[in-house]
Design a protein around this motif. Structure first.
Motif, PDB file in Angstrom:
ATOM      1  N   VAL A  35      57.110  25.480  64.604  1.00 49.32           N
ATOM      2  CA  VAL A  35      55.541  25.594  65.073  1.00 49.32           C
ATOM      3  C   VAL A  35      55.760  26.152  66.406  1.00 49.32           C
ATOM      4  O   VAL A  35      54.819  26.722  66.747  1.00 49.32           O
ATOM      5  CB  VAL A  35      55.411  23.975  65.223  1.00 49.32           C
ATOM      6  CG1 VAL A  35      54.177  23.967  66.048  1.00 49.32           C
ATOM      7  CG2 VAL A  35      55.252  23.460  63.970  1.00 49.32           C
ATOM      8  N   ARG A  36      57.013  26.072  67.301  1.00 53.70           N
ATOM      9  CA  ARG A  36      57.176  26.669  68.482  1.00 53.70           C
ATOM     10  C   ARG A  36      56.884  28.242  68.287  1.00 53.70           C
ATOM     11  O   ARG A  36      56.194  29.062  68.903  1.00 53.70           O
ATOM     12  CB  ARG A  36      58.544  26.455  69.259  1.00 53.70           C
ATOM     13  CG  ARG A  36      58.380  26.889  70.532  1.00 53.70           C
ATOM     14  CD  ARG A  36      59.674  26.999  71.232  1.00 53.70           C
ATOM     15  NE  ARG A  36      60.815  27.565  70.691  1.00 53.70           N
ATOM     16  CZ  ARG A  36      61.077  28.692  70.841  1.00 53.70           C
ATOM     17  NH1 ARG A  36      60.375  29.407  71.631  1.00 53.70           N
ATOM     18  NH2 ARG A  36      62.078  29.393  70.124  1.00 53.70           N
ATOM     19  N   LEU A  37      57.820  28.741  67.280  1.00 55.64           N
ATOM     20  CA  LEU A  37      57.753  30.223  66.838  1.00 55.64           C
ATOM     21  C   LEU A  37      56.569  30.583  66.570  1.00 55.64           C
ATOM     22  O   LEU A  37      56.186  32.019  66.574  1.00 55.64           O
ATOM     23  CB  LEU A  37      58.875  30.393  65.937  1.00 55.64           C
ATOM     24  CG  LEU A  37      60.175  30.519  66.557  1.00 55.64           C
ATOM     25  CD1 LEU A  37      61.367  30.401  65.441  1.00 55.64           C
ATOM     26  CD2 LEU A  37      60.697  31.349  67.648  1.00 55.64           C
ATOM     27  N   MET A  38      55.792  29.941  65.680  1.00 57.74           N
ATOM     28  CA  MET A  38      54.540  30.035  64.998  1.00 57.74           C
ATOM     29  C   MET A  38      53.616  30.604  66.368  1.00 57.74           C
ATOM     30  O   MET A  38      52.667  31.424  66.133  1.00 57.74           O
ATOM     31  CB  MET A  38      53.957  29.259  64.262  1.00 57.74           C
ATOM     32  CG  MET A  38      54.334  29.018  62.733  1.00 57.74           C
ATOM     33  SD  MET A  38      54.035  27.683  61.852  1.00 57.74           S
ATOM     34  CE  MET A  38      55.127  27.421  60.387  1.00 57.74           C
ATOM     35  N   ARG A  39      53.561  29.629  67.112  1.00 55.00           N
ATOM     36  CA  ARG A  39      52.609  29.932  68.281  1.00 55.00           C
ATOM     37  C   ARG A  39      53.048  31.218  68.999  1.00 55.00           C
ATOM     38  O   ARG A  39      52.312  31.917  69.315  1.00 55.00           O
ATOM     39  CB  ARG A  39      52.608  28.627  69.308  1.00 55.00           C
ATOM     40  CG  ARG A  39      52.017  27.301  68.703  1.00 55.00           C
ATOM     41  CD  ARG A  39      52.233  26.229  69.683  1.00 55.00           C
ATOM     42  NE  ARG A  39      51.623  26.462  71.008  1.00 55.00           N
ATOM     43  CZ  ARG A  39      50.114  26.458  71.328  1.00 55.00           C
ATOM     44  NH1 ARG A  39      49.423  25.888  70.299  1.00 55.00           N
ATOM     45  NH2 ARG A  39      50.001  26.667  72.431  1.00 55.00           N
ATOM     46  N   GLU A  40      54.153  31.294  69.137  1.00 55.03           N
ATOM     47  CA  GLU A  40      54.657  32.852  69.760  1.00 55.03           C
ATOM     48  C   GLU A  40      54.326  34.012  69.094  1.00 55.03           C
ATOM     49  O   GLU A  40      53.918  34.838  69.707  1.00 55.03           O
ATOM     50  CB  GLU A  40      56.218  32.722  70.005  1.00 55.03           C
ATOM     51  CG  GLU A  40      56.948  33.865  70.634  1.00 55.03           C
ATOM     52  CD  GLU A  40      58.303  33.759  70.738  1.00 55.03           C
ATOM     53  OE1 GLU A  40      58.944  34.621  70.751  1.00 55.03           O
ATOM     54  OE2 GLU A  40      58.777  32.756  70.769  1.00 55.03           O
ATOM     55  N   ALA A  41      54.209  33.809  67.696  1.00 56.99           N
ATOM     56  CA  ALA A  41      53.939  34.967  66.988  1.00 56.99           C
ATOM     57  C   ALA A  41      52.506  35.229  66.734  1.00 56.99           C
ATOM     58  O   ALA A  41      51.934  36.128  66.173  1.00 56.99           O
ATOM     59  CB  ALA A  41      54.481  34.858  65.485  1.00 56.99           C
ATOM     60  N   GLY A  42      51.653  34.124  67.110  1.00 61.15           N
ATOM     61  CA  GLY A  42      50.295  34.301  67.138  1.00 61.15           C
ATOM     62  C   GLY A  42      49.613  33.585  65.698  1.00 61.15           C
ATOM     63  O   GLY A  42      48.612  34.096  65.424  1.00 61.15           O
ATOM     64  N   VAL A  43      50.462  32.904  65.016  1.00 56.20           N
ATOM     65  CA  VAL A  43      50.040  32.358  63.782  1.00 56.20           C
ATOM     66  C   VAL A  43      48.959  31.446  63.870  1.00 56.20           C
ATOM     67  O   VAL A  43      49.328  30.571  64.759  1.00 56.20           O
ATOM     68  CB  VAL A  43      51.429  31.939  62.908  1.00 56.20           C
ATOM     69  CG1 VAL A  43      51.109  30.974  61.846  1.00 56.20           C
ATOM     70  CG2 VAL A  43      52.357  32.773  62.484  1.00 56.20           C
ATOM     71  N   ASN A  44      48.151  31.588  63.112  1.00 56.22           N
ATOM     72  CA  ASN A  44      46.942  30.375  63.321  1.00 56.22           C
ATOM     73  C   ASN A  44      46.482  29.656  61.772  1.00 56.22           C
ATOM     74  O   ASN A  44      45.818  29.003  61.717  1.00 56.22           O
ATOM     75  CB  ASN A  44      45.580  30.976  63.700  1.00 56.22           C
ATOM     76  CG  ASN A  44      45.186  32.257  62.957  1.00 56.22           C
ATOM     77  OD1 ASN A  44      45.513  32.319  61.825  1.00 56.22           O
ATOM     78  ND2 ASN A  44      44.300  33.027  63.540  1.00 56.22           N
ATOM     79  N   LEU A  45      47.256  30.245  60.699  1.00 54.61           N
ATOM     80  CA  LEU A  45      47.065  29.479  59.591  1.00 54.61           C
ATOM     81  C   LEU A  45      48.280  29.731  58.613  1.00 54.61           C
ATOM     82  O   LEU A  45      48.864  30.811  58.484  1.00 54.61           O
ATOM     83  CB  LEU A  45      45.882  30.273  58.501  1.00 54.61           C
ATOM     84  CG  LEU A  45      45.473  29.906  57.107  1.00 54.61           C
ATOM     85  CD1 LEU A  45      45.078  28.381  57.256  1.00 54.61           C
ATOM     86  CD2 LEU A  45      44.871  30.842  56.524  1.00 54.61           C
ATOM     87  N   VAL A  46      48.684  28.675  58.072  1.00 48.40           N
ATOM     88  CA  VAL A  46      49.831  28.585  57.281  1.00 48.40           C
ATOM     89  C   VAL A  46      49.425  27.853  55.834  1.00 48.40           C
ATOM     90  O   VAL A  46      48.711  26.960  55.747  1.00 48.40           O
ATOM     91  CB  VAL A  46      51.170  28.071  57.526  1.00 48.40           C
ATOM     92  CG1 VAL A  46      51.661  28.758  58.830  1.00 48.40           C
ATOM     93  CG2 VAL A  46      50.903  26.645  58.134  1.00 48.40           C
TER      94      VAL A  46
END
Length: 681
Positions: A35-46
């Motif tokens: 989850v932390r890395l998703m935020r870093e990458a700009g991910v908003n949908l999985v």
């Protein structure tokens, strides 16, 4: 009516970005790091839960929601939305063991076993009951969860099990045939069963077209493909109905496969999705795979009726299923992603978030590679996330296409059955060749079904319409009579919807529109070609054409080098009503095809999106007074393209042109056009 995808992207705050997330493959202490890395990458949908049935229902009727409860709460707390999948593409081992007749059977009678995915017969009532129970329980549990913004039904329908030949499928096929034809007399007529003494006197005599002594009945084979696609579609509709009943207002999608899946009618599935989503993977061995990418993006947009769509899966680098799985070169993943965006995608997602350490796809690339955040791929993933956030104003705009290219799954099925004049004349090859000619010309097109509304288009191309229904043939007649320009490829209009030859002269459905009769189809042997009047050579296919009002635009050369149709028309033009019908009676080489389609588009008034040099892809999206020009440079040298406006990523004002570095993508918000400029565009 509000577009569900536009509502979704507004909720996400811009372009959807992310991918398949499979936390069940990893211990719980990895999830917070994900989850932390998703935020870093700009991910908003999985997408979550695609293959989790055996986790969620480890024993019949006993559900374990602990994993999903934890993961969905984690994602929601971090502001990451969820596309929650029904896990029905992977029945658990206990199910297959308890219901062995649910396993699919191939045409030779071999029962396949559990051990992969989609190991089920689409017509199995045992599978239907178990899948519906799973979907119902999932929806009851998570319909109101604030993280869930979309439902993802199944996964890649029919990718591995589209054609099952078991007795259960046979019984379902007979029911399907009764509904379609009502009487055996009607069925015997459309299948031509008096040939080879196949006439049926009882519905019970009809089986699936299993392996037999010689050629199988082509009408039966064609209907079996229709039935098989419909059987899967019935499952899609059943799951969708359960979700709509229990979670009203949450949009539904499924990941279609475009040209990667021959056996399932993508147009039919798209009509039963709130949001059209597709998967696309490059073929590493194809040096023109960027053209195939564009083709599939335009097909996705066509399936979506011109509306924006979602790229549900593509790869950050190599895949795992080709003979040689070549990684993408630096910058290629960005180029691929922004090309999909240019051609109408409002979401860019990958398979998958974290690269697997075990299983069949452990060598398939991911957003977080085996090497973690120190890798080149991770750097490109985070950079792309930032760029997509900066391009969010493009969301909701539409691609502007002036040409339609007809793409039809039943025509594909029918052309490539056994016992045709040539096995070398293939539907997808023709479509790709014609599409590549348009791509080279810079002409944007929509790939649409033959029953689509053709009136908005300046030209309509049908590269391969061997099979055509009466209604679709009449629609093309009407389009041309009304002033349209239509081009039909070789062997078009030859048979009706049941693969019965249209008698009275070829190409049966289009003789009047084209002003000609084909006296004989003349396929060429391997290695043979026919010289054309422009100096090029046509391989694979020729036809002997008799003009009945048409004029020859291109001819087969006189003398032996002109092949069996020597001296006759190879490409014809005919005025029909207020419009023009063109016919291509050969498999044209690339140069001749490009010249022809360039002439047709010029006559029809269809123009490129920009005056871009060769190898630079130019596509325009717009809405109202907003217009965005995407420029993708596929060459190894910098290119200059005339355009007014400013670059969207850095806001730089343009001096009447923009430079596009080699291998790069530039997005321009164009300056507003005057009325005269718009009229002359």
């Amino acid at each position: 009516m509000t577009d569900p995808l536009h509502t979704l992207t507004e909720r996400l705050g811009g372009i959807a970005y992310g991918g398949d997330y499979n936390p069940e493959q990893w211990p719980p202490d990895v999830w917070p790091e994900d989850v932390r890395l998703m935020r870093e990458a700009g991910v908003n949908l999985v997408t979550v839960g695609v293959f989790s049935w055996s986790r969620l229902e480890p024993r019949p009727g006993a559900y374990d929601w602990s994993l999903l409860d934890t993961v969905l709460d984690l994602l929601h707390t971090a502001g990451i939305a969820v596309d929650l999948a029904t896990p029905t593409a992977a029945p658990p081992p206990w199910f297959s063991r308890a219901h062995p007749t649910s396993l699919p059977q191939n045409a030779s009678g071999t029962r396949l076993t559990h051990g992969s995915r989609q190991a089920f017969c689409p017509s199995s009532p045992d599978y239907a009951r178990a899948a519906d129970a799973m979907v119902t329980a999932l929806a009851y549990r998570y319909a109101a969860h604030p993280a869930v913004v979309m439902w993802h039904v199944h996964n890649e329908w029919g990718n591995h099990n589209a054609l099952c030949y078991c007795d259960i499928s046979g019984a379902a096929f007979r029911d399907w045939l009764r509904d379609r034809y009502t009487t055996l007399d009607r069925l015997n007529d459309v299948w031509g069963t008096d040939f080879w003494g196949q006439r049926y006197g009882d519905w019970a005599e009809i089986d699936p077209p299993r392996e037999t002594t010689a050629f199988r009945n082509p009408g039966q084979e064609l209907d079996y493909r229709r039935f098989s696609s419909d059987a899967l579609l019935a499952r899609h509709r059943a799951e969708s109905a359960l979700l709509r009943g229990l979670a009203p207002g949450t949009p539904i999608t499924t990941n279609l496969l475009g040209t990667l899946e021959k056996k399932v009618d993508g147009h039919a599935f798209a009509r039963h999705c709130d949001i059209v989503s597709v998967d696309h993977y490059l073929v590493a061995a194809d040096p023109g795979n960027h053209v195939d990418l564009a083709l599939n993006a335009d097909l996705a947009r066509g399936m979506a009726g011109g509306r924006p769509w979602l790229l549900m899966e593509h790869s950050t680098s190599a895949v795992n299923w080709q003979p040689v799985n070549v990684p993408k070169v630096p910058g290629e993943m960005r180029r691929n992603s922004l090309t999909h965006l240019a051609r109408g995608a409002d979401g860019i997602l990958f398979f998958q978030w974290r690269q697997s350490r075990a299983g069949a796809e452990k060598w398939h690339s991911a957003m977080v590679p085996h090497g973690g955040t120190a890798t080149r791929t991770w750097g490109e993933v985070t950079a792309l996330g930032a760029e997509l956030a900066a391009l969010s104003e493009v969301c909701g705009t539409r691609v502007r296409a002036e040409v339609a290219l007809l793409f039809d799954w039943p025509a594909w099925w029918a052309l490539e059955l056994d016992a045709r004049p040539s096995q070398s004349l293939r539907h997808l090859d023709l479509v790709r060749e014609w599409y590549e000619a348009l791509w080279d010309l810079g002409i944007t097109c929509d790939l649409v079904a033959p029953d689509a509304d053709l009136t908005p288009y300046k030209a309509v191309l049908a590269p391969s319409l061997y099979l055509v229904t009466d209604a679709d043939a009449e629609a093309l007649h009407t389009y041309v009579r009304g002033g349209g320009h239509a081009v039909l490829g070789p062997f078009s209009g030859a048979v009706d919807a049941h693969d019965r030859v249209r008698t009275g002269g070829h190409p049966g459905a289009f003789r009047d529109l084209l002003g000609l009769v084909v006296d004989e189809y003349l396929p060429l042997r391997e290695g043979e070609s026919a010289l054309l009047s422009d100096g090029s050579r046509a391989p694979l296919w020729t036809e002997r054409v008799e003009a009945r009002g048409c004029t020859a635009w291109l001819r087969f050369a006189d003398g032996p080098e002109g092949g069996p149709a020597r001296g006759g028309p190879a490409v014809t033009r005919h005025t029909h009503g207020n419009g023009t019908g063109w016919y291509v009676a050969a498999a044209l080489p690339a140069r001749s095809l490009r010249d022809l389609l360039g002439a047709v588009c010029g006559e029809a008034g269809a123009t490129p999106a920009a005056a871009a040099p060769p190898g630079v892809e130019a596509v325009r999206r717009g809405a109202g007074d907003r217009s965005y020009l995407f420029l993708v440079n596929h060459t190894d040298t910098e290119a200059t393209v005339p355009v007014d406006g400013h670059t969207l990523l850095d806001g730089s004002a343009l001096p009447g042109y923009v430079s596009v570095p080699a291998g790069e993508v530039v997005v321009v918000r164009e300056a507003p056009r005057t009325a005269d400029q718009e009229a002359n565009r």
